[in-house]
Design a protein around this motif. Sequence first.
Motif, PDB file in Angstrom:
ATOM      1  N   VAL A  48       0.576  -1.214  -0.113  1.00 26.51           N
ATOM      2  CA  VAL A  48       0.026   0.203   0.090  1.00 26.51           C
ATOM      3  C   VAL A  48       0.776   0.948   0.014  1.00 26.51           C
ATOM      4  O   VAL A  48       0.733   2.119  -0.721  1.00 26.51           O
ATOM      5  N   ALA A  49       1.930   1.079   0.961  1.00 26.41           N
ATOM      6  CA  ALA A  49       3.369   2.711   0.971  1.00 26.41           C
ATOM      7  C   ALA A  49       3.434   2.881  -0.804  1.00 26.41           C
ATOM      8  O   ALA A  49       3.668   4.357  -0.882  1.00 26.41           O
ATOM      9  N   ILE A  50       4.152   1.406  -1.346  1.00 25.77           N
ATOM     10  CA  ILE A  50       4.841   1.613  -2.744  1.00 25.77           C
ATOM     11  C   ILE A  50       3.423   2.200  -3.492  1.00 25.77           C
ATOM     12  O   ILE A  50       3.423   2.925  -4.598  1.00 25.77           O
ATOM     13  N   LEU A  51       2.197   2.291  -3.296  1.00 21.50           N
ATOM     14  CA  LEU A  51       1.341   2.735  -4.003  1.00 21.50           C
ATOM     15  C   LEU A  51       1.180   3.730  -3.757  1.00 21.50           C
ATOM     16  O   LEU A  51      -0.152   4.827  -4.928  1.00 21.50           O
ATOM     17  N   MET A  52       1.297   4.140  -2.757  1.00 25.84           N
ATOM     18  CA  MET A  52       0.875   5.817  -2.712  1.00 25.84           C
ATOM     19  C   MET A  52       2.173   7.023  -3.959  1.00 25.84           C
ATOM     20  O   MET A  52       2.119   8.288  -4.296  1.00 25.84           O
ATOM     21  N   VAL A  53       2.675   6.153  -4.652  1.00 25.76           N
ATOM     22  CA  VAL A  53       4.140   6.498  -5.069  1.00 25.76           C
ATOM     23  C   VAL A  53       2.827   7.088  -6.304  1.00 25.76           C
ATOM     24  O   VAL A  53       3.284   8.239  -7.259  1.00 25.76           O
ATOM     25  N   LEU A  54       1.682   6.341  -6.919  1.00 26.76           N
ATOM     26  CA  LEU A  54       1.038   6.422  -8.253  1.00 26.76           C
ATOM     27  C   LEU A  54       0.859   8.206  -7.938  1.00 26.76           C
ATOM     28  O   LEU A  54       0.963   8.937  -9.041  1.00 26.76           O
ATOM     29  N   PRO A  55      -0.248   8.575  -7.149  1.00 30.32           N
ATOM     30  CA  PRO A  55      -0.753   9.989  -6.681  1.00 30.32           C
ATOM     31  C   PRO A  55       0.536  11.040  -6.480  1.00 30.32           C
ATOM     32  O   PRO A  55       0.458  12.031  -7.210  1.00 30.32           O
ATOM     33  N   ALA A  56       1.701  10.705  -5.753  1.00 31.75           N
ATOM     34  CA  ALA A  56       3.226  11.663  -6.341  1.00 31.75           C
ATOM     35  C   ALA A  56       3.133  11.705  -7.009  1.00 31.75           C
ATOM     36  O   ALA A  56       3.988  12.966  -7.613  1.00 31.75           O
ATOM     37  N   ALA A  57       3.530  10.762  -8.453  1.00 34.42           N
ATOM     38  CA  ALA A  57       4.299  11.196  -9.132  1.00 34.42           C
ATOM     39  C   ALA A  57       3.302  11.556 -10.270  1.00 34.42           C
ATOM     40  O   ALA A  57       3.947  12.503 -11.036  1.00 34.42           O
ATOM     41  N   LYS A  58       1.728  11.564 -10.294  1.00 31.47           N
ATOM     42  CA  LYS A  58       0.780  12.797 -11.264  1.00 31.47           C
ATOM     43  C   LYS A  58       1.125  14.041 -10.759  1.00 31.47           C
ATOM     44  O   LYS A  58       1.668  14.578 -11.394  1.00 31.47           O
ATOM     45  N   ARG A  59       1.740  14.184  -9.395  1.00 31.03           N
ATOM     46  CA  ARG A  59       1.909  15.344  -8.802  1.00 31.03           C
ATOM     47  C   ARG A  59       3.374  15.763  -9.032  1.00 31.03           C
ATOM     48  O   ARG A  59       3.669  17.391  -9.203  1.00 31.03           O
ATOM     49  N   VAL A  60       4.518  15.064  -9.281  1.00 32.11           N
ATOM     50  CA  VAL A  60       5.254  15.189  -9.944  1.00 32.11           C
ATOM     51  C   VAL A  60       5.551  15.580 -11.194  1.00 32.11           C
ATOM     52  O   VAL A  60       6.151  16.577 -11.942  1.00 32.11           O
TER      53      VAL A  60
END
Length: 183
Positions: free
Chosen positions: A49-61
């Motif tokens: 689940v923590a790794i999946l938090m990369v997806l919304p973070a990548a959108k913001r990047v």
Amino acid sequence: MIDKCQYGYIKDRKKISWLWLAACIVIGVAIFLAGYMLNHNRANVFTVVAILMVLPAAKRVVNLVVLAGKKGVSRQRYDKVVRAAGDCIVLTDYVFSSVDKVMHLDFLLIRNEMLLAVTAPSRQDTHYLKKYLNEIAQKTGGYKVKIFHNEDELIRFLQKAETTKSNEARDEKVREYLRSLAV
């Protein structure tokens, strides 16, 4: 939150993207640490689940990269153009992309079946920009495109231009289409 193509959009979008990016990182790390504390092992569902938090973070990047180096117009410039525009539809802080490039316009006005654009001071390929806007104009029903390098040129053009009544419903459809292309 400021809507696309309105005054202050770029500054607001950057601030929101930074806040969301920080939130995603903090939440991802918190979930990972919670799972580690509970299981004393990294191999658990909390890590996934923590790794999946990369997806919304990548959108913001991606948002931050696209908007990097772009600055919105000042309030004085915005007020000056809005006064001169009269009943035109005014889009500002307009950032949009094609397959090849990210482009930025300080102002984009819709008036009398014309798209009147003021380029942003950043380095841009004006020839490509005009070509791309002409393609958009053809998709929207044959609007003509005129590009200006500063708002003073635009204001002089507006003062000389005819003030015939334009088709408001058609202009509104074009506005919505252009907003859908904005970043």
